[in-house]
Design a protein around this motif. Sequence first.
Motif, PDB file in Angstrom:
ATOM      1  N   UNK A  25       0.810  -1.223   0.000  1.00 19.45           N
ATOM      2  CA  UNK A  25       0.000   0.000   0.000  1.00 19.45           C
ATOM      3  C   UNK A  25       0.845   1.276   0.000  1.00 19.45           C
ATOM      4  N   UNK A  26       1.963   1.230  -0.701  1.00 19.36           N
ATOM      5  CA  UNK A  26       2.804   2.417  -0.825  1.00 19.36           C
ATOM      6  C   UNK A  26       2.915   2.886  -2.262  1.00 19.36           C
ATOM      7  N   UNK A  65       1.646   6.126   2.007  1.00 23.64           N
ATOM      8  CA  UNK A  65       2.825   6.992   1.978  1.00 23.64           C
ATOM      9  C   UNK A  65       3.722   6.647   0.788  1.00 23.64           C
ATOM     10  N   UNK A  66       4.657   7.526   0.515  1.00 20.13           N
ATOM     11  CA  UNK A  66       5.555   7.353  -0.625  1.00 20.13           C
ATOM     12  C   UNK A  66       6.831   6.659  -0.180  1.00 20.13           C
ATOM     13  N   UNK A  67       7.247   5.657  -0.951  1.00 19.59           N
ATOM     14  CA  UNK A  67       8.480   4.908  -0.665  1.00 19.59           C
ATOM     15  C   UNK A  67       9.596   5.509  -1.510  1.00 19.59           C
ATOM     16  N   UNK A  68      10.592   6.050  -0.826  1.00 20.08           N
ATOM     17  CA  UNK A  68      11.669   6.805  -1.473  1.00 20.08           C
ATOM     18  C   UNK A  68      13.004   6.114  -1.183  1.00 20.08           C
ATOM     19  N   UNK A  69      13.905   6.032  -2.154  1.00 22.04           N
ATOM     20  CA  UNK A  69      15.229   5.478  -1.849  1.00 22.04           C
ATOM     21  C   UNK A  69      15.918   6.265  -0.738  1.00 22.04           C
ATOM     22  N   UNK A 333       5.632  11.134   4.082  1.00 24.53           N
ATOM     23  CA  UNK A 333       4.228  11.537   4.146  1.00 24.53           C
ATOM     24  C   UNK A 333       4.053  12.820   3.352  1.00 24.53           C
ATOM     25  N   UNK A 334       3.654  12.678   2.102  1.00 25.21           N
ATOM     26  CA  UNK A 334       3.435  13.838   1.239  1.00 25.21           C
ATOM     27  C   UNK A 334       4.653  14.159   0.415  1.00 25.21           C
ATOM     28  N   UNK A 335       4.586  13.909  -0.877  1.00 22.09           N
ATOM     29  CA  UNK A 335       5.742  14.120  -1.746  1.00 22.09           C
ATOM     30  C   UNK A 335       6.092  15.590  -1.861  1.00 22.09           C
ATOM     31  N   UNK A 336       5.101  16.463  -1.874  1.00 21.30           N
ATOM     32  CA  UNK A 336       5.381  17.898  -1.992  1.00 21.30           C
ATOM     33  C   UNK A 336       6.034  18.439  -0.724  1.00 21.30           C
ATOM     34  N   UNK A 338       7.472  16.512   1.640  1.00 20.46           N
ATOM     35  CA  UNK A 338       8.617  15.633   1.874  1.00 20.46           C
ATOM     36  C   UNK A 338       8.933  15.511   3.372  1.00 20.46           C
ATOM     37  N   UNK A 339       7.928  15.100   4.131  1.00 22.64           N
ATOM     38  CA  UNK A 339       8.108  14.873   5.570  1.00 22.64           C
ATOM     39  C   UNK A 339       8.504  13.414   5.772  1.00 22.64           C
ATOM     40  N   UNK A 340       9.711  13.182   6.300  1.00 21.43           N
ATOM     41  CA  UNK A 340      10.219  11.824   6.496  1.00 21.43           C
ATOM     42  C   UNK A 340       9.584  11.225   7.747  1.00 21.43           C
ATOM     43  N   UNK A 341       8.871  10.113   7.568  1.00 26.39           N
ATOM     44  CA  UNK A 341       8.205   9.465   8.698  1.00 26.39           C
ATOM     45  C   UNK A 341       9.056   8.320   9.262  1.00 26.39           C
ATOM     46  N   UNK A 342       9.522   7.427   8.404  1.00 25.64           N
ATOM     47  CA  UNK A 342      10.341   6.305   8.839  1.00 25.64           C
ATOM     48  C   UNK A 342      11.537   6.151   7.911  1.00 25.64           C
ATOM     49  N   UNK A 343      12.642   5.657   8.488  1.00 23.95           N
ATOM     50  CA  UNK A 343      13.873   5.437   7.724  1.00 23.95           C
ATOM     51  C   UNK A 343      14.323   4.002   7.945  1.00 23.95           C
TER      52      UNK A 343
END
Length: 583
Positions: A25-26, A65-69, A333-336, A338-343
């Motif tokens: 669900x990402x 949420x968005x999954x980012x490298x 949380x939110x691509x615009x 760009x709030x990092x929630x988990x790493x």
Amino acid sequence: MDRQQLQKNIHVAAGKEPADLVIKNGHIVDVFNGQIITGDVAICNGSFVGIGSFEGKETLDAKGMTIVPGLIDGHAHIESALVTPETFARTVIPHGVTTLIADPHEIANVSGVAGIQYLLDSSEDLPMETYYMLPSSVPATPWEKNGATLDAETLSPLYRHPRILGLGEVMDYPSVRDSNPEMLDKLIDAINQPTTQIDGHAAGLDETGINIYMTAHIRTDHECVSQEEARTRLERGMYLMIREGSVAKNMHALLPVVNERNARRCFFVTDDKHLSDIRTDGSVNYCVKEAIRQGLDPITAIRMVTLNAAECFGLRQKGAIAPGYDADFLLVDGLQSFVVDQVFKSGQLVAEQGQPIEGAFPARLHSVPNQLLDSVRLPELTSNHLQLPLNSSHARVIGIIEDSLITEHILTSVPVSNGYFQTSTSEDLLKMAVIERHHASGRVGLGIVQGLGLKRGALASTMAHDSHNLVLAGVDDRSMLTAAKAIEKVGGGLAVADGDQVLALLPLPIAGLISDDSAEGLLSGLKKITSALEEIGTSISNPFLSLSFLTLPVIPHLKLTDGGLFDVERFCFTDVGVNKVTI
């Protein structure tokens, strides 16, 4: 990776075995095609093994949420944050940084190979991979005295370390231009390694200088300050490092150069960023947020701190959410915004909601070698060391430009009494001194600085790029001596003094550059420094950071070393005093 791990990864990719972790669900950032895709993300043995439909031993619901490298800072000096590698990692990881390319030339200029080895050892087993570039300029220049010498023969064995990626920023342009034999040996050693990069430091270089650097296989530059400089470097095949640090803030000036045709050759770096600024603003994640705010495509901005940096440094398994790549990623949380929630690092949670996960860090800290704890050696200082003789009332003055490493070369009238320079708070003309602190040689360089805006007292610091001698600036000699002696007593650091009173002192006992305290302890000490600065008055936001770069004789225009005042444009020492006709 061994045979058994590879076999299991292949079986998971084929759907024959469950994954260690499946993210569902990402929205997945596809940095290769510049798009958002969907699907389950499967992870096994710390690597991504598939995107599609998977089952896992554990499942993580990304909840839209968005999954980012994982983010990569492509050029940084840990020492500039004034903390150990572990404390640095604890600070940047919650901001999404999972890989760091560090240049240890600050500590190397103080302690040589011992300093490099300390950073390598103390960054082992952290939940952030820290790679290093070998310092190319130790000493930084031939015009000042530092604490060590690293020639090509000394550096060569260090390339065998798996976390050494190449030769660090080459800042001695005249040695490259003039084919200095020692510089050529360093370049050839790096070029002949199987996979290495050579970083540049091309401050103020024109087209000819960039031609020379590229011919010497120097492939990056982080010193651009104008769009014209950026285009020149990109046109000749360099990677453009867009820097946003604590003093040098170049992103807003350079971002308009980035477009869909050249963005793959650009990435963001911090270079020198203070711990308090990282805590407040973030690391390269700040660059991503600001670039998006200024209109850059979000995936392009993300690519600039992931795949672009990874490819530049040959990190073939980093920088993307894709099978075969290391499972370093963020949930945003939110691509615009760009709030990092988990790493996550290698598929393991290492930070959440702005805080590091304690269990992700090693239980035992690396000890500091005694050699690094005894680095401040001064002569018996008196007011005689600080007397600046002038034959006339006209002088060269170092002009501070806030938020820039570049200084002005000012020619102006200054107060003189009995043949010696006198400070003036009304004209913001203060005395500056650089005292060699590695060998107690007694070498002292004296000059005049404008732009600090002190109303009284003095500042002193052993953080003085890149030779890191003791740098002082103040309204009166007594305050300067008080600050200097306070720093000597604690083995290095920052001090604010007024007359005989030390208003604030921040010890940096590791090579005179790094605190052995926690992040909270350091920040508490910095608050006391800030309060003391407010007490004596200053016109700029961070005078210590500005002061630390006034000693760097490879960035225009006028700097001060322990050997005296240095004209960077002419690459030679120059007198403080001038004839009236010169003005």
